[in-house]
Scaffold this motif. Sequence first.
Motif, PDB file in Angstrom:
ATOM      1  N   VAL A 129      46.782  35.356  42.169  1.00  0.00           N
ATOM      2  CA  VAL A 129      47.528  34.111  42.409  1.00  0.00           C
ATOM      3  C   VAL A 129      48.893  34.178  41.726  1.00  0.00           C
ATOM      4  O   VAL A 129      49.924  33.817  42.316  1.00  0.00           O
ATOM      5  N   ALA A 149      51.276  36.548  43.550  1.00  0.00           N
ATOM      6  CA  ALA A 149      51.793  35.977  44.802  1.00  0.00           C
ATOM      7  C   ALA A 149      52.838  34.897  44.532  1.00  0.00           C
ATOM      8  O   ALA A 149      53.880  34.845  45.196  1.00  0.00           O
ATOM      9  N   TYR A 150      52.573  34.039  43.538  1.00  0.00           N
ATOM     10  CA  TYR A 150      53.527  32.967  43.210  1.00  0.00           C
ATOM     11  C   TYR A 150      54.796  33.554  42.584  1.00  0.00           C
ATOM     12  O   TYR A 150      55.907  33.096  42.862  1.00  0.00           O
ATOM     13  N   ALA A 186      49.183  31.801  51.527  1.00  0.00           N
ATOM     14  CA  ALA A 186      47.785  32.112  51.222  1.00  0.00           C
ATOM     15  C   ALA A 186      46.904  32.164  52.459  1.00  0.00           C
ATOM     16  O   ALA A 186      45.737  32.573  52.373  1.00  0.00           O
ATOM     17  N   THR A 197      45.835  29.545  54.046  1.00  0.00           N
ATOM     18  CA  THR A 197      44.895  28.423  53.980  1.00  0.00           C
ATOM     19  C   THR A 197      45.444  27.177  54.662  1.00  0.00           C
ATOM     20  O   THR A 197      44.795  26.129  54.637  1.00  0.00           O
ATOM     21  N   ASN A 252      49.043  36.246  53.017  1.00  0.00           N
ATOM     22  CA  ASN A 252      48.655  37.265  52.043  1.00  0.00           C
ATOM     23  C   ASN A 252      47.130  37.286  51.950  1.00  0.00           C
ATOM     24  O   ASN A 252      46.520  36.373  51.389  1.00  0.00           O
ATOM     25  N   LEU A 280      45.581  37.172  48.411  1.00  0.00           N
ATOM     26  CA  LEU A 280      45.621  35.813  47.864  1.00  0.00           C
ATOM     27  C   LEU A 280      44.558  34.947  48.531  1.00  0.00           C
ATOM     28  O   LEU A 280      43.880  34.153  47.867  1.00  0.00           O
ATOM     29  N   ASN A 281      44.398  35.101  49.837  1.00  0.00           N
ATOM     30  CA  ASN A 281      43.377  34.358  50.555  1.00  0.00           C
ATOM     31  C   ASN A 281      41.980  34.689  50.033  1.00  0.00           C
ATOM     32  O   ASN A 281      41.137  33.799  49.849  1.00  0.00           O
ATOM     33  N   ILE A 306      41.408  32.979  46.593  1.00  0.00           N
ATOM     34  CA  ILE A 306      41.114  31.551  46.734  1.00  0.00           C
ATOM     35  C   ILE A 306      39.712  31.356  47.298  1.00  0.00           C
ATOM     36  O   ILE A 306      38.985  30.435  46.887  1.00  0.00           O
ATOM     37  N   ARG A 312      39.246  25.310  50.664  1.00  0.00           N
ATOM     38  CA  ARG A 312      40.246  26.316  50.296  1.00  0.00           C
ATOM     39  C   ARG A 312      41.646  25.709  50.259  1.00  0.00           C
ATOM     40  O   ARG A 312      42.470  26.066  49.414  1.00  0.00           O
ATOM     41  N   THR A 327      44.123  25.611  46.974  1.00  0.00           N
ATOM     42  CA  THR A 327      45.503  26.091  47.050  1.00  0.00           C
ATOM     43  C   THR A 327      46.458  25.056  46.493  1.00  0.00           C
ATOM     44  O   THR A 327      47.372  25.378  45.725  1.00  0.00           O
ATOM     45  N   TYR A 367      48.816  25.556  43.119  1.00  0.00           N
ATOM     46  CA  TYR A 367      50.272  25.454  43.237  1.00  0.00           C
ATOM     47  C   TYR A 367      50.824  24.426  42.251  1.00  0.00           C
ATOM     48  O   TYR A 367      51.807  24.685  41.545  1.00  0.00           O
TER      49      TYR A 367
END
Length: 334
Positions: A231, A234-235, A251, A253, A273, A276-277, A280, A316, A320, A324
């Motif tokens: 996570v 990715a962020y 993500a 989602t 991604n 990332l998916n 989560i 999900r 997310t 965030y």
Amino acid sequence: MVGVDTHAAQHHYAAVNAATGEVHADQSFPVSSLGLAVAIHWATEFAPADRLLFAIEGAGNYGRQLALALLEKGIQACDVKPQLRKGSSANKSDRLDAITAALAVLRVDTAHLNRPKSPAQANVELQILIAARRDIERRSLSLRNSLNALVRRHDLGIVGGKTLRLSQIREFADIEPRNVLEAEATRLAREYLHQATNMRSIHKSLTEIIESLAPGLLDIFGVGPASAAVVLEAYSHHGRVRSEAAFAALAGTSPLLEASGIHSRHRLNPYGNRQLNRAINTVAISRTLTDPRTKDYIQRRTAEGLTPRNIRRMLRRYITRELYKYLRANLVEA
């Protein structure tokens, strides 16, 4: 304006007039510290360094070292997606690709350019550890499968079920082999346990970095070191993802509308991604099995007539949003 077509061994550069689109010159330089320095010096022959903009095709891949070198010198750079050419007869060359990269940027507002960012040391270490963890995960799975297959095909004195337990693997690692069969089982078991030790060491290092970048992230229910690391990777940093909806799209989602005739529904998003998916989804599974609030939510949604797939999709999406908001408020940047 300098367009760059990047490759593993050498990059091709094209100096283009930003006002008229005229190509002044083009040249290839090797991908090395000296080659990058010479290329940057070559570009300054057409404009001062503070007025240059490098449009790099693949600034996060083959062009990463060039982008970092430019950032160190205070020269502007941006990432350009590969430009697809229509028709099978379209010409293709490094020179044309470099020119196309430069011309593609001329059509974009400077405020919307995708500018590479020099990563903090902690972010670099995080990426290295994530890659190492994936490698160890693949090796461990292969070793365990090989050991399971060995037990099923040959009599080693242990009745293996669907998969060997960790205690049984330790038994194999401790025996003194008397023949080739036992020697191979012992080798696989010891190597598997060695990889498990490496994995614990990586998790410890990941935990330290995660706590330094996002204190308290691991306190969120269901979020472990592996998921948190993906996570964070990715962020990356504040500004990379412009909104919570954009993070959900990244993500995979964010729901996709599927409407036809009188039927209208939302379905799972297969894009974004996938690592990332997966992270989560791991958090969602953990909460589904152990979190009382999540269990109550699933019961309530089931009573409303929603399918398990739709409930998972909504869960999900909620996770997310939660991640965030937490990163936006608590991420520490170097």
